[in-house]
Design a protein around this motif. Structure first.
Motif, short mmCIF file in Angstrom:
data_model
loop_
_atom_site.label_atom_id
_atom_site.label_comp_id
_atom_site.label_asym_id
_atom_site.label_seq_id
_atom_site.Cartn_x
_atom_site.Cartn_y
_atom_site.Cartn_z
N GLN A 3 11.20 49.59 21.76
CA GLN A 3 11.60 49.80 23.23
C GLN A 3 10.78 50.61 23.98
OE1 GLN A 3 14.28 48.57 24.76
NE2 GLN A 3 15.12 47.47 22.76
N THR A 15 8.06 48.41 25.05
CA THR A 15 8.22 47.26 26.04
C THR A 15 9.04 47.67 27.38
OG1 THR A 15 9.19 46.23 23.98
CG2 THR A 15 9.98 45.47 26.23
N TRP A 16 9.72 48.68 27.60
CA TRP A 16 10.35 48.75 29.20
C TRP A 16 9.35 49.36 30.06
CZ3 TRP A 16 10.34 53.94 29.98
CH2 TRP A 16 10.77 54.84 29.07
N GLU A 39 7.61 46.78 32.18
CA GLU A 39 8.39 46.18 33.30
C GLU A 39 8.26 46.82 34.50
OE1 GLU A 39 12.39 46.80 32.27
OE2 GLU A 39 12.36 45.53 30.48
N CYS A 40 7.58 48.08 34.76
CA CYS A 40 7.07 48.81 35.55
C CYS A 40 5.38 48.90 35.77
CB CYS A 40 7.65 50.31 35.88
SG CYS A 40 9.37 50.67 35.65
N GLY A 86 1.08 42.74 27.54
CA GLY A 86 1.94 42.04 28.05
C GLY A 86 1.95 40.40 27.60
N ARG A 141 15.02 53.17 33.24
CA ARG A 141 14.82 52.51 31.94
C ARG A 141 14.80 53.51 30.79
NH1 ARG A 141 12.68 49.86 36.11
NH2 ARG A 141 12.70 47.50 36.03
#
Length: 421
Positions: free
Chosen positions: A92, A95-96, A99-100, A259, A409
């Motif tokens: 985690q 990963t998160w 996203e930003c 990514g 997040r």
């Protein structure tokens, strides 16, 4: 001499055991306790540890337990190697943040903050239980983020030293390139944990000849390749940055790469499954070659050297550690935790003098130290606003909208580990 390893069920523990076995004259352990709540893993690793000791003729007793208080009782030193939430939490963390549009990494940036928030309260609880059992025991922290965790321990009054394997890895690598022994190499290693630069590579000791210019001239390309930075960066800086500096010097490039490929957490999880299968083989009595890919190279040697200096017979050693600044870097507060060369003996580490730093390095060190102040405050007192401020202060975030999105997040992915969330 009794040592306890909290997190002894880690698949990395056989590397540590191998170092204890090989270097038994440096650190004569009579009893080693591996402590971990994961009983099945612990027994696999404990069995392999005993076979390694037996093969190498080490007379020490190795025991395993899930009872922390019993395990640390009467220990001279307690080594901490924890991962709260396991590889699932690490996945985690990696990963998160992507996203930003931010680096997803377990020790720096937003992922590093998440790990600190999960880890600091647990480590402080362990340390308090160690202190109740044996207030004279040293705590050696290898748990990331080492700088923040070590600062939490020292701020709470514990006898603690932080340890990282970046410096000893460079020492071994540079010694081989220069056709010298590691003992011949002294690094002018300066900064914070995972934010350091090798300002000099000296032959023989702190006052020895600086071989860094000739090292870069002869091997700069290979070093740059290892760091995954352009050779021109090393030539222009004239120093060797830690490989963690790539997250700062090439942030956008790293985000694009992360990514498009499997996360390191996924790779390690698969590797751990294979390692545990190997550890269950009763014929295995040495660390398997696969373990070298797990990370943490030379940690065992660094841990042995540090424990030997802290628990020795009055001698001292010079080693890179994480410890209180206490004026070493005059632009930081005394209670900041820095990663530098220090003379270590039974009284603990005393940092060696550091020359005045170029603002190029001092500025980033100051910036990240301010973030670490806020991160530790968030870890100790909780609260969404403290998390947000720590993220806003981080040089890899630094924008209001990013900090807001990352805060949401982080909290969503870590609720089970944060009592206040």
């Amino acid at each position: 001499m009794k040592l306890a390893v909290v997190g002894g069920g880690s698949t990395y523990t056989p590397e540590l055991i191998d170092g204890f076995a090989r270097l038994r004259d440096t650190l004569p352990i009579s009893e080693l306790v591996l402590i971990d709540p994961a009983a099945e893993r612990l027994e696999l690793i404990g069995g392999l540890a005993r076979r390694i000791f037996a093969k190498q003729g080490h007379p020490g007793l190795i025991t395993t337990t899930s009872d922390l208080d019993a395990g640390v009782a009467d220990a001279d030193a307690v080594l901490l190697q924890l991962r709260i939430g396991g590889q699932a939490a690490r996945l985690q963390d990696e990963t998160w943040p992507l996203e930003c549009g931010c680096v997803g990494q377990e020790t720096t940036g937003a992922g590093g903050l998440a790990k600190a928030l999960r880890t600091v309260p647990v480590v402080l609880d362990i340390a308090e239980r160690v202190r109740r059992s044996n207030p004279d025991a040293w705590i050696i922290d290898f748990t990331n983020p080492v700088g923040i965790v070590t600062r939490a321990l020292l701020q709470a009054g514990h006898k603690a030293v932080g340890l990282c394997n970046v410096a000893i890895g460079f020492q071994r690598r540079f010694a081989a390139m220069l056709d010298l022994t590691p003992a011949d190499i002294h690094l002018d290693h300066v900064g914070l944990n995972h934010l350091t630069w090798e300002l000099g590579v000296r032959k023989g000791g702190p006052e020895g000849e600086n071989l860094l210019p000739q090292l870069l001239a002869a091997h700069g390309g290979a070093i740059a390749d290892d760091l995954r930075l352009p050779r021109a960066v090393l030539d222009r800086l004239g120093v060797v940055p830690s490989y963690y500096l790539r997250y700062f010097y090439a942030h956008d490039e790293v985000v694009r790469e992360l990514g498009t490929k499997p996360s390191r957490a996924a790779e390690v999880a698969a590797m751990e499954k294979e390692l545990l299968g190997l550890y269950g083989d009763p014929a295995l009595d040495e660390k398997p070659e696969l373990l070298a890919k797990r990370g943490g190279a030379f940690y065992s040697e660094a841990a042995v050297d540090l424990a030997a200096a802290l628990l020795g017979d009055g001698g001292s050693a010079v080693q890179v550690v994480n410890t209180l600044n206490n004026g070493t870097l005059p632009f930081l507060p005394d209670d900041a935790v820095i990663e530098v060369q220090a003379r270590v003996d039974r009284s603990g580490p005393s940092p060696l003098a550091v020359p005045r730093l170029d603002p190029l390095y001092a500025g980033l060190i100051s910036h990240v130290t301010a973030y670490e102040d806020l991160a530790l405050d968030a870890a100790l007192r909780g609260g969404r606003e403290r998390v947000f401020k720590a993220l806003l202060a981080h040089p890899l975030v630094g924008q209001f909208d990013l900090a807001e999105g990352l805060t949401d997040r982080l909290l969503a992915h870590n609720k089970e580990h944060l009592a206040w969330a």
